[in-house]
Design a protein around this motif. Structure first.
Motif, short mmCIF file in Angstrom:
data_model
loop_
_atom_site.label_atom_id
_atom_site.label_comp_id
_atom_site.label_asym_id
_atom_site.label_seq_id
_atom_site.Cartn_x
_atom_site.Cartn_y
_atom_site.Cartn_z
N PHE A 43 -51.89 69.79 24.33
CA PHE A 43 -51.51 68.42 23.95
C PHE A 43 -52.72 67.49 24.02
CE2 PHE A 43 -51.08 68.52 28.56
CZ PHE A 43 -51.48 67.25 28.98
N ALA A 55 -48.95 61.36 26.36
CA ALA A 55 -49.22 62.77 26.04
C ALA A 55 -48.39 63.17 24.83
CB ALA A 55 -48.84 63.64 27.25
N ILE A 56 -49.03 63.79 23.84
CA ILE A 56 -48.33 64.27 22.64
C ILE A 56 -48.86 65.66 22.31
CG2 ILE A 56 -47.88 63.90 20.17
CD1 ILE A 56 -46.57 61.73 21.87
N SER A 57 -47.94 66.61 22.12
CA SER A 57 -48.31 67.98 21.80
C SER A 57 -48.83 68.07 20.36
CB SER A 57 -47.10 68.91 21.94
OG SER A 57 -46.60 68.83 23.25
N SER A 71 -46.16 65.33 16.07
CA SER A 71 -44.79 64.94 15.73
C SER A 71 -44.27 64.08 16.88
CB SER A 71 -43.92 66.19 15.53
OG SER A 71 -44.45 66.92 14.43
N ILE A 72 -44.02 62.80 16.58
CA ILE A 72 -43.80 61.81 17.64
C ILE A 72 -42.42 61.17 17.51
CG2 ILE A 72 -44.66 59.66 18.66
CD1 ILE A 72 -47.45 60.43 17.65
N MET A 73 -41.66 61.21 18.61
CA MET A 73 -40.36 60.54 18.65
C MET A 73 -40.53 59.12 19.16
SD MET A 73 -36.75 61.80 20.25
CE MET A 73 -37.04 61.54 21.99
N THR A 75 -39.67 56.32 21.26
CA THR A 75 -38.90 56.17 22.49
C THR A 75 -39.18 54.83 23.16
OG1 THR A 75 -40.61 57.43 23.64
CG2 THR A 75 -38.63 58.63 23.00
N GLY A 76 -40.46 54.57 23.50
CA GLY A 76 -40.82 53.35 24.22
C GLY A 76 -41.87 52.56 23.48
N GLU A 77 -42.65 51.78 24.25
CA GLU A 77 -43.59 50.82 23.65
C GLU A 77 -44.66 51.50 22.81
OE1 GLU A 77 -46.58 47.15 24.95
OE2 GLU A 77 -45.62 48.37 26.49
N LEU A 78 -45.30 52.52 23.38
CA LEU A 78 -46.44 53.14 22.68
C LEU A 78 -45.99 53.88 21.42
CD1 LEU A 78 -49.57 54.65 24.13
CD2 LEU A 78 -48.30 56.05 22.51
N THR A 79 -44.92 54.65 21.55
CA THR A 79 -44.49 55.43 20.37
C THR A 79 -43.91 54.51 19.30
OG1 THR A 79 -42.45 55.94 21.56
CG2 THR A 79 -44.16 57.64 21.55
C1 LIG Z 1 -47.35 67.38 27.97
C2 LIG Z 1 -46.48 66.43 27.17
C3 LIG Z 1 -46.36 66.60 25.79
C4 LIG Z 1 -45.58 65.73 25.04
N1 LIG Z 1 -45.47 65.91 23.71
C5 LIG Z 1 -44.74 65.04 22.97
C6 LIG Z 1 -44.63 65.20 21.54
O1 LIG Z 1 -45.18 66.13 20.94
N2 LIG Z 1 -43.90 64.27 20.86
C7 LIG Z 1 -43.26 63.22 21.49
O2 LIG Z 1 -42.61 62.43 20.80
N3 LIG Z 1 -43.34 63.06 22.83
C8 LIG Z 1 -44.05 63.94 23.58
N4 LIG Z 1 -44.14 63.78 24.93
C9 LIG Z 1 -43.41 62.67 25.55
C10 LIG Z 1 -44.20 61.36 25.48
O3 LIG Z 1 -45.43 61.46 26.15
C11 LIG Z 1 -43.33 60.26 26.16
O4 LIG Z 1 -42.17 60.10 25.41
C12 LIG Z 1 -44.08 58.95 26.34
O5 LIG Z 1 -43.67 58.36 27.55
C13 LIG Z 1 -43.79 57.96 25.24
O6 LIG Z 1 -44.44 56.73 25.58
P1 LIG Z 1 -43.75 55.34 25.25
O7 LIG Z 1 -44.66 54.27 25.78
O8 LIG Z 1 -43.39 55.28 23.81
O9 LIG Z 1 -42.38 55.38 26.06
P2 LIG Z 1 -42.15 54.96 27.60
O10 LIG Z 1 -42.35 53.50 27.75
O11 LIG Z 1 -42.96 55.86 28.48
O12 LIG Z 1 -40.61 55.29 27.76
C14 LIG Z 1 -39.59 54.33 27.36
C15 LIG Z 1 -38.22 54.78 27.80
O13 LIG Z 1 -37.82 55.90 27.02
C16 LIG Z 1 -37.52 56.99 27.87
N5 LIG Z 1 -38.12 58.15 27.24
C17 LIG Z 1 -39.44 58.39 27.14
N6 LIG Z 1 -39.64 59.56 26.49
C18 LIG Z 1 -38.39 60.05 26.20
C19 LIG Z 1 -37.94 61.22 25.55
N7 LIG Z 1 -38.80 62.11 25.05
N8 LIG Z 1 -36.59 61.42 25.43
C20 LIG Z 1 -35.73 60.50 25.93
N9 LIG Z 1 -36.10 59.37 26.57
C21 LIG Z 1 -37.43 59.15 26.69
C22 LIG Z 1 -38.15 56.70 29.21
O14 LIG Z 1 -37.38 57.31 30.26
C23 LIG Z 1 -38.12 55.20 29.27
O15 LIG Z 1 -36.89 54.76 29.78
C24 LIG Z 1 -44.90 64.65 25.70
C25 LIG Z 1 -45.03 64.49 27.09
C26 LIG Z 1 -45.80 65.38 27.81
C27 LIG Z 1 -45.91 65.18 29.30
#
Ligand SMILES: Cc1cc2nc3c(=O)[nH]c(=O)nc-3n(C[C@H](O)[C@H](O)[C@H](O)COP(=O)(O)OP(=O)(O)OC[C@H]3O[C@@H](n4cnc5c(N)ncnc54)[C@H](O)[C@@H]3O)c2cc1C
Length: 103
Positions: A43, A55-57, A71-73, A75-79
């Motif tokens: 990742f 972290a994103i794979s 491939s990014i879902m 979810t939160g602020e960064l994504t």
């Molecule tokens: C080794 C590793 C590899 C990863 N690979 C990928 C990848 O390929 N693609 C990808 O999209 N993400 C991946 N992730 C997850 C990604 O790093 C997190 O979703 C990250 O926190 C997103 O940051 P954000 O600031 O958008 O959300 P945050 O602000 O960190 O989270 C916002 C809210 O959403 C919730 N949340 C966060 N992630 C998820 C989730 N996946 N499912 C449900 N609820 C969630 C949290 O609990 C929080 O309440 C990976 C994580 C790790 C540790």
């Protein structure tokens, strides 16, 4: 990429919409002097100004380098910030990190 703590600049070349919450972002490292390779299962840490890192794979094969698919879902602020980006936008990447799959 022997720069564990320094993000390398990468530009979004293509955005492929997978569904409502997931898109695949095809990146290219723009600084060709930075050597980069990876193995399946690893990742990257993706950095977005004012958001931080996540972290994103890597979802593509090493054989398609210098293009790297993430491939990014949304979810939160960064994504959410990444999902608002257009082709041509620059991101920072660090890595690769993680244990590799024994292919
Ligand atoms: C080794 C590793 C590899 C990863 N690979 C990928 C990848 O390929 N693609 C990808 O999209 N993400 C991946 N992730 C997850 C990604 O790093 C997190 O979703 C990250 O926190 C997103 O940051 P954000 O600031 O958008 O959300 P945050 O602000 O960190 O989270 C916002 C809210 O959403 C919730 N949340 C966060 N992630 C998820 C989730 N996946 N499912 C449900 N609820 C969630 C949290 O609990 C929080 O309440 C990976 C994580 C790790 C540790």
């Amino acid at each position: 990429m022997n720069r564990t703590f320094i993000p390398a600049p990468a530009v979004i070349r293509e955005i492929i919409r997978e569904n409502d919450r997931i898109s695949t972002f095809r990146l290219e490292i723009t600084d060709k002097t930075i050597p980069f390779t990876f193995h399946p299962g690893q990742f990257l840490m993706i950095s977005v100004p004012h958001c931080g890192e996540a972290a994103i794979s890597i979802s593509s094969s090493p054989y398609t380098l210098p293009l790297i698919d993430l491939s990014i879902m949304r979810t939160g602020e960064l994504t959410t910030a990444i999902h608002a980006m257009k082709e041509g936008t620059q991101l920072g990447i660090r890595g690769p990190f993680g244990t590799v799959f024994p292919m």
